[in-house]
Write a protein that holds these residues in place. Structure first.
Motif: not given
Length: 460
Positions: A53-56, A74-78
């Motif tokens: 989760t992160r602020n916009n 919501l964000y995604r990282a690999t």
């Protein structure tokens, strides 16, 4: 986003020591942490994909809603074996509502999260969304009124036991946010919501629960008095599962001698006759199943040179054990041409619902005995004879009984019995087993006795 005079949150990690204490926290990674809030990181089973989760805030730019608020996304990282890269915003986010606190299903194929998107039940609801193998997403699905209320539901977590834990101030609780749990059934629906109770829950906010299903150790957050900050992380060990659990156990034995029948196959079925679990008994014939309390189950045991047997188990509404020994008859019975195998197999009548020819779940349980008999006796041939009650016309009943006989035969053929070993014929209402003929008043139970199938040996 309103200014709260609190510092922005970043992602940290702390290693658990052998004695259970925690090492000093360190920033998880500088690449993911921004000048705004990051929180609620979760990882796929292979540890190569991370959701958080992160602020916009994307590519150095702060996003705002129409009313000038910076909401949560919501964000995604690999992971590229060195660092977390390719940070991307998930495509179902919006500048106009928040999505936060991700959780993954046991197979990583569904993402759960909290959101105040339009169309929900309350201040924030819990949703799930399919995660496809190519990394794309389906459409968000609200978990519905079993989980969501007019209040706030947030911080979902899915355990390896396929239980949904979440925080809520809308369900009856002790005050503020409490942690609740609901079992996720095989069809995806959710069982009754239960409050975890004290001492985990308090009159203050308790949330962000997670547990290791093997060790039963876990963590949660709370702003209860006695901490060192506004929200503190607490750890716990679960000494007893919240959901009521029973153990069905016993021995498979020879009915005549009482000898243990080691390595017998034992199958557990639910009230709808669906297979729940199956196992082979120990060398001493012992079996054991962990089941839910206050449920009805069936247990089927089978052993070479013995007859298959089913037993009904009504599990009480309390923790504990239900002991059930399963005695099996030796398969010494002989069959002659013209015999009805039903009584020798201990078959309760294969009943049908009124005006229907489908195989009922209880009928399927009985047909399993005929199936095993045919499998063990490859030269045996059987004529399936179907009968109806006297309601409806004789012509209608004749046609219906033919359909029932064919349905019974089809059930056996579908399970591997050659059609050449089976014949099927309907007899309509011509052979009642009781007084229930045209013009005679009978109860539903009496009529059902006539809606039956017989299994007559035609060759050995």
């Amino acid at each position: 986003m309103k200014w709260s005079n609190q510092a922005f949150s970043n992602l940290y990690a702390s290693k658990a020591k052998v004695d259970g204490s925690m090492a000093a926290p360190e920033k998880f990674t500088n690449i993911l942490n921004s000048k705004f809030n990051e929180a609620s990181a979760i990882f796929t089973k292979d540890q190569k994909t991370m959701y958080f989760t992160r602020n916009n805030f994307t590519d150095g730019k702060k996003g705002r809603s129409k009313d000038k608020r910076t909401l949560l996304k919501l964000y995604r990282a690999t992971f590229d074996e060195i660092e977390w890269v390719d940070v991307e915003e998930l495509d179902f986010n919006s500048d106009e509502f928040s999505c936060a606190h991700p959780a993954l299903s046991t197979n990583d194929r569904e993402l759960y999260f909290a959101s105040d998107m339009p169309g929900g039940f309350g201040q924030s609801d819990i949703y799930k969304i399919k995660v496809y193998t190519d990394g794309t997403f389906g459409k968000p699905v609200n978990l519905g009124p079993t989980i969501n209320t007019e209040g706030k539901e947030t911080f979902p977590f899915i355990s390896d036991d396929n239980e949904l834990y979440f925080a809520s101030d809308g369900h009856p609780g002790l005050g503020g946010l409490d942690v609740f749990v609901a079992k996720i059934k095989e069809d995806g629906t959710l069982e009754e919501v239960k409050n975890l109770g004290q001492p985990l829950n308090s009159k203050d906010d308790d949330f962000a629960f997670l547990i290791d299903s093997k060790s039963r150790n876990g963590f949660f957050s709370s702003n209860r008095p006695g901490g060192v900050g506004s929200d503190d992380i607490y750890r716990f060990t679960e000494t007893r599962k919240i959901s009521c659990e029973q153990v069905i156990e016993g021995y498979v034995v020879d009915e005549e001698t009482g000898d243990f029948l080691g390595n017998s196959q034992v199958v557990l079925l639910d009230a709808q006759f669906n297979i729940v679990k199956e196992m082979y008994a120990s060398e001493l014939g012992f079996y054991s199943f962990h089941v839910d309390c206050d449920r009805k189950y069936y247990i089927r045991a089978s052993k070479l040179k013995h007859e298959t047997k089913e037993m009904t188990i009504d599990v009480p509404k309390a923790y504990g054990k239900t002991s059930v020994n399963i005695p099996l008859d030796k398969r010494f019975k002989t069959y002659a041409k013209g015999d009805d195998v039903g009584p020798k197999l201990g078959i309760r009548m294969i009943y049908f619902d009124l005006d229907r020819a489908n195989i009922r779940p209880d009928a399927a349980l009985e047909l399993e005995k005929v199936l095993v008999l045919l499998q063990k006796n490859p030269n045996l041939k059987i004529d399936i004879r179907s009968h109806t009650d006297s309601r409806q016309t004789r012509k209608y009943n004749q046609k219906l009984s033919d359909k029932r006989a064919k349905a019974t035969m089809g059930w056996l053929v579908k399970r591997g019995i050659s059609p050449g070993r089976l014949t099927a014929k309907g007899y309509g209402e011509s052979q009642p087993v009781n007084k229930c003929v045209d013009g005679i008043d009978c109860t539903e139970a009496e009529h059902q006795q006539n809606r039956r199938s017989q299994f007559i040996v035609t060759a050995m």
